[in-house]
Design a protein around this motif. Structure first.
Motif, short mmCIF file in Angstrom:
data_model
loop_
_atom_site.label_atom_id
_atom_site.label_comp_id
_atom_site.label_asym_id
_atom_site.label_seq_id
_atom_site.Cartn_x
_atom_site.Cartn_y
_atom_site.Cartn_z
N PRO A 127 0.82 -1.22 0.00
CA PRO A 127 0.00 0.00 0.00
C PRO A 127 0.85 1.27 0.00
O PRO A 127 0.51 2.25 -0.66
CB PRO A 127 -0.83 -0.13 1.28
N GLN A 128 1.96 1.26 0.75
CA GLN A 128 2.86 2.42 0.75
C GLN A 128 3.54 2.57 -0.60
O GLN A 128 3.76 3.70 -1.07
CB GLN A 128 3.89 2.27 1.86
N ALA A 129 3.88 1.45 -1.24
CA ALA A 129 4.50 1.50 -2.56
C ALA A 129 3.55 2.12 -3.58
O ALA A 129 3.96 2.92 -4.43
CB ALA A 129 4.91 0.09 -3.00
N MET A 130 2.27 1.75 -3.50
CA MET A 130 1.28 2.35 -4.39
C MET A 130 1.10 3.83 -4.08
O MET A 130 0.81 4.64 -4.97
CB MET A 130 -0.06 1.61 -4.29
N GLY A 131 1.29 4.20 -2.82
CA GLY A 131 1.26 5.61 -2.47
C GLY A 131 2.39 6.38 -3.14
O GLY A 131 2.22 7.53 -3.54
N MET A 132 3.55 5.73 -3.27
CA MET A 132 4.67 6.35 -3.96
C MET A 132 4.33 6.59 -5.44
O MET A 132 4.76 7.58 -6.03
CB MET A 132 5.91 5.45 -3.87
N CYS A 133 3.53 5.69 -6.03
CA CYS A 133 3.08 5.88 -7.42
C CYS A 133 2.24 7.15 -7.53
O CYS A 133 2.38 7.93 -8.48
CB CYS A 133 2.25 4.69 -7.88
N VAL A 134 1.37 7.35 -6.55
CA VAL A 134 0.53 8.54 -6.55
C VAL A 134 1.40 9.80 -6.46
O VAL A 134 1.17 10.78 -7.18
CB VAL A 134 -0.49 8.50 -5.39
N VAL A 135 2.40 9.75 -5.60
CA VAL A 135 3.29 10.91 -5.42
C VAL A 135 4.04 11.23 -6.70
O VAL A 135 4.09 12.39 -7.14
CB VAL A 135 4.28 10.66 -4.27
N TYR A 136 4.63 10.23 -7.34
CA TYR A 136 5.41 10.51 -8.54
C TYR A 136 4.49 10.99 -9.67
O TYR A 136 4.87 11.83 -10.50
CB TYR A 136 6.25 9.31 -8.96
N GLY A 137 3.25 10.47 -9.71
CA GLY A 137 2.29 10.94 -10.70
C GLY A 137 1.95 12.40 -10.51
O GLY A 137 1.85 13.17 -11.48
N VAL A 138 1.77 12.82 -9.26
CA VAL A 138 1.48 14.23 -8.94
C VAL A 138 2.66 15.12 -9.34
O VAL A 138 2.47 16.21 -9.89
CB VAL A 138 1.15 14.39 -7.45
N VAL A 139 3.88 14.65 -9.09
CA VAL A 139 5.07 15.43 -9.45
C VAL A 139 5.12 15.67 -10.96
O VAL A 139 5.36 16.79 -11.43
CB VAL A 139 6.35 14.70 -8.99
N ILE A 140 4.86 14.62 -11.74
CA ILE A 140 4.89 14.77 -13.19
C ILE A 140 3.77 15.69 -13.66
O ILE A 140 3.96 16.51 -14.57
CB ILE A 140 4.78 13.38 -13.87
N CYS A 141 2.59 15.59 -13.04
CA CYS A 141 1.48 16.49 -13.40
C CYS A 141 1.85 17.94 -13.13
O CYS A 141 1.50 18.84 -13.92
CB CYS A 141 0.23 16.12 -12.61
N LEU A 142 2.56 18.20 -12.05
CA LEU A 142 3.00 19.56 -11.75
C LEU A 142 3.97 20.06 -12.81
O LEU A 142 3.94 21.24 -13.20
CB LEU A 142 3.67 19.61 -10.37
N LEU A 143 4.83 19.17 -13.30
CA LEU A 143 5.75 19.56 -14.37
C LEU A 143 4.98 19.92 -15.64
O LEU A 143 5.39 20.82 -16.39
CB LEU A 143 6.73 18.42 -14.66
N VAL A 144 3.87 19.23 -15.87
CA VAL A 144 3.05 19.51 -17.05
C VAL A 144 2.33 20.84 -16.88
O VAL A 144 2.30 21.68 -17.78
CB VAL A 144 2.03 18.38 -17.30
N VAL A 145 1.71 21.04 -15.71
CA VAL A 145 0.94 22.26 -15.44
C VAL A 145 1.81 23.50 -15.56
O VAL A 145 1.39 24.55 -16.08
CB VAL A 145 0.28 22.19 -14.05
N THR A 146 3.04 23.41 -15.11
CA THR A 146 3.95 24.55 -15.18
C THR A 146 4.54 24.74 -16.57
O THR A 146 5.24 25.73 -16.82
CB THR A 146 5.11 24.38 -14.18
N GLY A 147 4.27 23.80 -17.46
CA GLY A 147 4.78 23.90 -18.82
C GLY A 147 6.16 23.33 -19.00
O GLY A 147 6.69 23.30 -20.11
N LEU A 148 6.77 22.84 -17.92
CA LEU A 148 8.16 22.36 -18.00
C LEU A 148 8.29 21.10 -18.84
O LEU A 148 9.26 20.94 -19.58
CB LEU A 148 8.71 22.11 -16.59
N ARG A 149 7.30 20.21 -18.74
CA ARG A 149 7.45 18.95 -19.47
C ARG A 149 7.41 19.17 -20.98
O ARG A 149 8.22 18.59 -21.72
CB ARG A 149 6.35 17.97 -19.06
N GLU A 150 6.50 19.99 -21.44
CA GLU A 150 6.43 20.25 -22.88
C GLU A 150 7.64 21.05 -23.34
O GLU A 150 8.15 20.83 -24.45
CB GLU A 150 5.13 21.00 -23.21
#
Length: 485
Positions: A127-150
């Motif tokens: 369950p904690q490992a799946m929580g880490m998936c949620v965290v890394y997903g949120v980090v990548i979404c933040l990179l997208v929202v800020t325009g950094l990923r594109e």
């Protein structure tokens, strides 16, 4: 900083007034921009089905990877893992189709699942490992929202983008050859033809026949060549398995037959089984390294795949940029969180999407079709085992061959281009990771430009990427220096 989302421009859209969209289009055509992208509903459906058949193996492979024990010695149930894998793939692929409107399918990322199984689960609970998936997903979404990923995607030079496409082609071709049993780990060599320098068994023969059939159909410009090849190959596999005395273990994904009922009830026992507490027990530095590793695995593998498949689908402009993919990038990032909540690992864009593109898919309708098939697998999981991996692998080799065409766009006489492209291309299949190829290409490109006194041509974001990838290659020494296991 944010960027305005722009729809991808294709050759049909930029052709001017001489390329007019037919009047009286259906709402389906208008919503997915099918005519503008030079496609048809039939091609999209065919491409979506082909993509699903090429990546359906994930329903069996992901539970196998995540089948180990966590720090408490607990296992994830196989029925629950299969359901979680299908559910997350269906949800994210449908989102990509309806919102992203591009022919990219998502499922549990093998690189992410590998990190979870080998590095995360041994240090914490599932369950904690799946929580880490949620965290890394949120980090990548933040990179997208800020325009950094594109911005990062657009900062990569066009030559490297072609190299990424070529490298992915070789990578998926190797995956197909290995999964089919045509290529094996050699006894005295890293790789060999078959298990002992020669082909062995009926399954690999089915693969070879399917591969040749698809190439022959393509040579005659037969529409749906890949899908036809998969269907015929599956029927041939069923016939050979029924008539011949073949050991079930000879088929890499199990024999092509239906055992028991075709319908099974989904098991949602893993859904929502996520924990965010207790990470302090493993240390803040360890958690930070885990998130960094997951972000690298989820970010750059998907970025390279989107570039490669998007270029093959002609969704890139004349500079190799893919404007309008901010929504797709966000959905890909959100796939980490969605997969974690579902209990099936972080979701990412699959390189097998190229098989659907090879069948003519250009829009999100193909992804909707693929997503619906994954949704159906919640109830018809036994049917996914009928298509043997040997048959699906033939499609991967074909697409690999098609993606090699990008080599003609590379100036091989220019060392500042040829060397980074070469390293990108060869290291993807040779190290069996897409990220390593991208990393080597970026670092070598920057280093050569620096040696030539042309460091300014590299650009700020490329220098940032170079630094990130230097850390990526030096991660083990850094962990040792910091005392992180």
């Amino acid at each position: 900083m944010t960027q305005q989302s722009v729809e991808p421009r294709t050759g049909a859209e930029d052709a001017g007034s001489g390329s007019r969209v037919p009047a009286g289009r259906s709402w389906l055509d208008r919503y997915f921009h099918i005519s503008e992208r030079g496609s048809t509903v039939a091609r999209e459906v065919r491409g979506g089905v082909t993509t699903f058949m090429a990546m359906a193996y994930i329903l069996l492979l992901n539970p196998l990877i995540l089948g180990g024990k966590d720090a408490d010695g607990q296992l994830l149930g196989q029925p629950g893992l299969i359901t979680a894998t299908a559910l997350a793939a269906a949800a994210t692929t449908l989102l990509m189709g309806f919102i992203g409107k591009v022919p990219l399918a998502l499922a549990a990322g093998l690189s992410v699942s590998g990190v979870l199984a080998s590095q995360v689960a041994p240090a914490m609970t599932w369950p904690q490992a799946m929580g880490m998936c949620v965290v890394y997903g949120v980090v990548i979404c933040l990179l997208v929202v800020t325009g950094l990923r594109e911005l990062i995607m657009n900062a990569i030079p066009l030559a490297l983008k072609h190299g990424i496409t070529i490298g992915i082609g070789l990578f998926i071709a190797l995956i197909g050859l290995f999964k089919a049993g045509f290529v094996h780990k050699g006894e005295a060599t890293p790789l060999s033809l078959g298990p002992a320098g020669e082909l062995a068994g009926w399954p690999v023969l089915v693969f070879a026949v399917t591969l040749l059939l698809i190439f022959m159909l393509q040579a005659r410009n037969v529409p749906g060549a890949i899908l036809i090849g998969i269907v015929v190959g599956t029927l041939a596999a069923i016939t050979v398995n029924a008539v011949g005395d073949i050991d079930p273990k000879a088929w890499s994904s199990g024999p092509p037959e239906l055992s028991g009922s075709a319908v099974s009830a989904p098991d949602f026992s893993l859904f929502g089984n996520v924990e965010f507490g207790g990470w302090g027990d493993v240390g803040v530095m360890t958690v930070g390294m885990i998130v960094f590793t997951l972000v690298l695995a989820g970010f750059f593998d998907a970025m390279a795949t989107i570039i490669g498949v998007g270029t093959e689908a002609k969704l890139a402009d004349d500079k190799g940029r893919m404007p309008g993919l901010s929504k797709a990038l966000f959905i890909d990032g959100a796939g980490g969180a969605i997969g974690g909540v579902a209990g099936g690992s972080g979701q990412t864009v699959f390189v097998e999407s190229a098989t659907g593109v090879g069948e003519g898919a250009r829009t999100g309708l193909a992804s909707v079709v693929t997503g619906l098939f994954f949704a159906a697998c919640l109830f018809f999981t036994p049917l996914t085992a009928i298509v043997p991996a040997e048959v699906a692998s033939a499609a991967l080799v074909v697409i690999g061959a098609m993606m090699m065409q990008n080599a003609r766009h590379v100036d091989w006489a220019d060392r500042s281009v040829a060397v980074p492209v070469f390293l990108t291309v060869v290291l993807m299949p040779f190290t069996y990771t897409i990220t390593t190829g991208v990393a080597a290409g970026v670092i070598s490109y920057s280093a050569i430009k620096l040696a030539q006194g042309r460091a300014r041509e590299v650009g700020v974001f490329m220098w940032v990427l170079t630094l990130v990838f230097v850390v990526y290659f030096a991660l083990h020494p850094i962990e040792s220096w910091l005392g992180v296991s």
